[in-house]
Enzyme design. Structure first.
Site, PDB file in Angstrom:
ATOM      1  N   LYS A 163     -23.540 -17.219 -36.625  1.00 27.52           N
ATOM      2  CA  LYS A 163     -22.332 -17.961 -36.793  1.00 27.52           C
ATOM      3  C   LYS A 163     -22.862 -19.201 -37.808  1.00 27.52           C
ATOM      4  CE  LYS A 163     -23.267 -19.779 -31.914  1.00 27.52           C
ATOM      5  NZ  LYS A 163     -24.128 -19.319 -31.832  1.00 27.52           N
ATOM      6  N   GLU A 189     -27.821 -29.925 -32.755  1.00 27.40           N
ATOM      7  CA  GLU A 189     -28.192 -29.101 -33.848  1.00 27.40           C
ATOM      8  C   GLU A 189     -29.571 -29.110 -33.823  1.00 27.40           C
ATOM      9  OE1 GLU A 189     -27.029 -25.796 -34.360  1.00 27.40           O
ATOM     10  OE2 GLU A 189     -26.389 -27.018 -33.039  1.00 27.40           O
ATOM     11  N   ARG A 190     -30.495 -28.016 -34.321  1.00 24.27           N
ATOM     12  CA  ARG A 190     -31.729 -28.854 -35.550  1.00 24.27           C
ATOM     13  C   ARG A 190     -31.939 -29.329 -36.678  1.00 24.27           C
ATOM     14  NH1 ARG A 190     -30.113 -23.761 -34.305  1.00 24.27           N
ATOM     15  NH2 ARG A 190     -31.131 -22.341 -32.197  1.00 24.27           N
TER      16      ARG A 190
END
Length: 495
Positions: A163, A189-190
Site C-alpha cells: 500500500k 505510521e512509522r
C-alpha cells in the site's frame, strides 16, 4: 507553547483523576463544551480535549500528549477555543505534528492565521462533483479503477502487500505534474517512513508545494485520532482561501479507526462488533465528509487502508468502502506470485468506470480484461485436475490472453528502482488501453509471456516472430506448459 494557541481568560479547573491518557477535570458550571482545548502540567505543556460531560461539574478529557507527571489537584486552564492549526503559505515544504509544530528540524512556522481543527461541513449548495479522470500513470489503476478528480479513492490491503509503495509512487508520478498543493497525512505510521518520504520529496523537487503532517505510531491515541482533522483544516484553507486544488494522501485510515477504538476504550464505552467503538460510523463520516470539492477548487484524496487479517468484511473496511468513489484492492496472493503492483483486477472497482464517463473504448477494454481474467480463475481448477488438454480451443486462447494480461498489468516503479534494479515506467492511459486491446485481439499469441512482465507500454514487446518462436513455439504449446506448471504448483500445495 504547542500549536501557537494563546490561552484565553477562561475559567480554571482541577484534575480529579488520571487514568493513562484519560483525565477527569472538575470545573464550576458552565462546563467547557465538547472538543474544547484545555491545558495543564508544567508550563501548560499537556493539551487535553474535552470528550464528554460526566455530571454538572466534571468533564472527561483525552490527552493529546504524554500525561506523565500529572496528578490529582493540579490546575487546568480552559483556553476558550478548540485545538488550533496554523494555516497559510508558510506551511509549504514543512513537516508538522498535530499541534502545528515543525518536526523537520527547521525554525518555527511564522504565520499569524490559525484555524480550529473541528470545522463545519461545506454546505451541499457549495459542493460540486466532477467527471474528470485523474491519471496516475499506473496501468492497473488507470484501466480498472480510474480515479475521480475531486473524489475519494481507497487502497485496501493487508500487511506487507504494498500500500505505502503504491502511495509513494503516486506522489512521485502526480506531484511533479500536479498544479495544486500536495498534502500528506500520516496517521499512526512509522517514523522511518516519514523520514524517507520527506527525503524523497526533497530530492524530487516537489517539497516546496507540499505539506506533510504526521501523528506517529508512538504518539498517544488522542494525537493520532486528531491528526486527520488537522490535515483537513490545512487542505480546506488552500481550497477555500488560496483557491488551489489539493491532492490529499492519507496513510493509513485504519490507524484513525484504531486510535478511535483506543480512545473509546479509555473513555469506558462498551465496544461494538469485533471490538470496535460504537461510534465508528459517525467518527469516520466526520472525517471523510470534509473531503469534498467546492466551486473554488477540489480536494482529491487517495487513502491507504489496512485490512485486518485480509478480511474485507471487517467493519472498519466496510464502513470506509461506503465513502469512496474508487476502491483498489491489493491481493496477498498476487504479491506472492510476484505481480507488482499486487492489484486484484476482479475486486478493484470505480464508480467512474462507465461508458458515459471514460468513453466506450476504455469501458469495453476494461470489461473484456476483467472477463478474461475471471474466466481464467474459473478454469484453473479444471486445468489442475484434468489438464489443459481437456479445454476447448476458445478456452485455451482465453488462458493464453489472461496470462499475458496478468503480466502486462505489472509495472516497475520509480520508488523501487534501488530494490528491483528496473527503471521506473510511467504509462499513459491511452498506451494501457492500446496494449490490452492488442493482447485481447491475439496479436501477441506467439510471443513468450515472460516478455510482458515488468514493462511499460506494449511497444516494448519485441514483435519478430522468429525471435519469439525460438523461445516459445506455438501459443497453445505455451498454454499447455504454463497450465501444467499451475497444475504441479497446486498439487505441491495439496501435498
Amino acid at each position: 507553547m504547542k500549536g501557537g494557541a494563546q490561552l484565553a481568560t477562561g475559567q480554571s479547573g482541577q484534575i480529579i483523576a488520571v487514568r493513562g491518557n484519560v483525565v477527569d477535570v472538575r470545573f464550576r458550571p458552565p462546563l467547557p463544551p465538547r472538543n474544547q482545548q484545555l491545558r495543564t502540567g508544567q508550563n501548560d505543556c499537556v493539551v487535553l480535549e474535552v470528550q464528554s460531560h460526566l455530571d454538572t461539574e466534571t468533564v472527561r478529557c483525552i490527552a493529546l500528549n504524554p500525561t506523565r507527571r500529572l496528578g490529582r489537584g493540579m490546575p487546568v486552564q480552559d483556553t476558550g477555543n478548540m485545538l488550533q492549526m496554523p494555516v497559510g503559505k508558510p506551511l509549504l515544504g514543512r513537516m508538522l505534528n498535530v499541534f502545528g509544530e515543525a518536526v523537520d528540524g527547521k525554525d518555527a512556522i511564522q504565520t499569524q492565521e490559525h484555524w480550529p481543527i473541528h470545522r463545519p461541513l461545506l454546505p451541499l449548495s457549495e459542493r460540486t462533483t466532477g467527471t474528470e479522470i485523474f491519471e496516475t500513470g499506473i496501468k492497473a489503476i488507470d484501466l480498472l479503477a480510474p480515479l475521480e478528480r475531486g473524489g475519494k479513492s481507497g487502497m485496501f490491503g493487508g500487511a506487507g502487500v504494498g500500500k505505502t509503495v503504491v502511495i509513494n509512487e503516486m506522489i512521485n508520478n502526480m506531484a511533479e505534474r500536479y498544479e495544486g498543493v500536495s498534502l500528506f497525512c500520516g496517521i499512526g505510521e512509522r517514523m522511518r517512513e516519514a523520514e524517507e518520504m520527506y527525503r524523497e520529496m526533497k530530492a524530487s523537487g516537489v517539497l516546496d508545494k507540499a505539506v506533510l503532517i504526521y501523528g506517529q505510531m508512538n504518539e498517544p491515541p488522542g494525537a493520532r485520532f486528531r491528526v486527520g482533522h488537522a490535515a483537513l483544516t490545512v487542505a480546506e484553507y488552500f481550497r477555500d482561501i488560496e483557491k488551489r486544488d489539493v491532492l490529499l494522501l492519507i496513510d493509513n485510515v485504519f490507524r484513525f479507526v484504531q486510535s478511535g477504538t483506543e480512545v473509546s476504550g479509555l473513555m469506558g464505552r462498551i465496544p461494538s462488533r469485533v471490538g470496535y467503538q460504537p461510534t465508528l460510523a459517525t467518527e469516520l463520516a466526520e472525517l471523510e465528509e470534509r473531503i469534498c470539492s467546492s466551486h473554488n477548487a477540489s480536494i482529491t484524496s487517495i487513502q491507504a487502508v489496512y485490512v485486518p487479517a485480509d478480511d474485507l468484511t471487517d467493519p472498519s473496511a466496510t464502513h470506509i468502502f461506503a465513502h469512496l468513489s474508487a476502491s483498489i484492492v491489493l491481493s496477498r496472493k498476487r504479491a506472492s506470485q510476484g505481480f507488482y503492483p499486487a492489484i486484484d483486477p476482479l475486486q478493484t472497482d470505480s464508480k467512474m468506470l462507465t461508458a458515459t464517463l471514460v468513453g466506450k473504448r476504455h469501458y469495453r477494454v476494461a470489461q473484456e480484461v476483467r472477463s478474461t481474467l475471471a474466466e481464467y480463475e474459473e478454469l484453473k481448477d479444471i486445468i489442475s485436475m484434468l489438464g489443459i488438454e481437456e479445454l476447448s480451443r476458445d478456452d485455451r486462447v482465453t488462458v493464453s490472453n489472461a496470462r499475458r494480461l496478468e503480466r502486462f498489468l505489472t509495472q516497475p516503479f520509480f520508488t523501487t528502482e534501488q530494490f528491483t534494479g528496473k527503471k521506473g515506467k510511467l504509462v499513459s492511459l491511452e498506451q494501457t488501453i492500446d496494449g490490452c486491446e492488442r493482447i485481447l485481439a491475439g496479436e501477441f499469441a506467439e510471443v513468450n509471456e515472460k516478455v510482458f512482465y515488468m514493462i511499460g507500454s506494449i511497444d516494448e514487446v519485441q514483435q519478430p516472430k522468429q525471435a519469439a518462436a525460438g523461445e516459445t513455439g506455438q501459443a497453445e504449446t505455451h498454454v499447455t506448459a504454463n497450465a501444467e506448471g499451475d497444475k504441479k504448483e497446486q498439487h505441491d500445495q495439496h501435498d
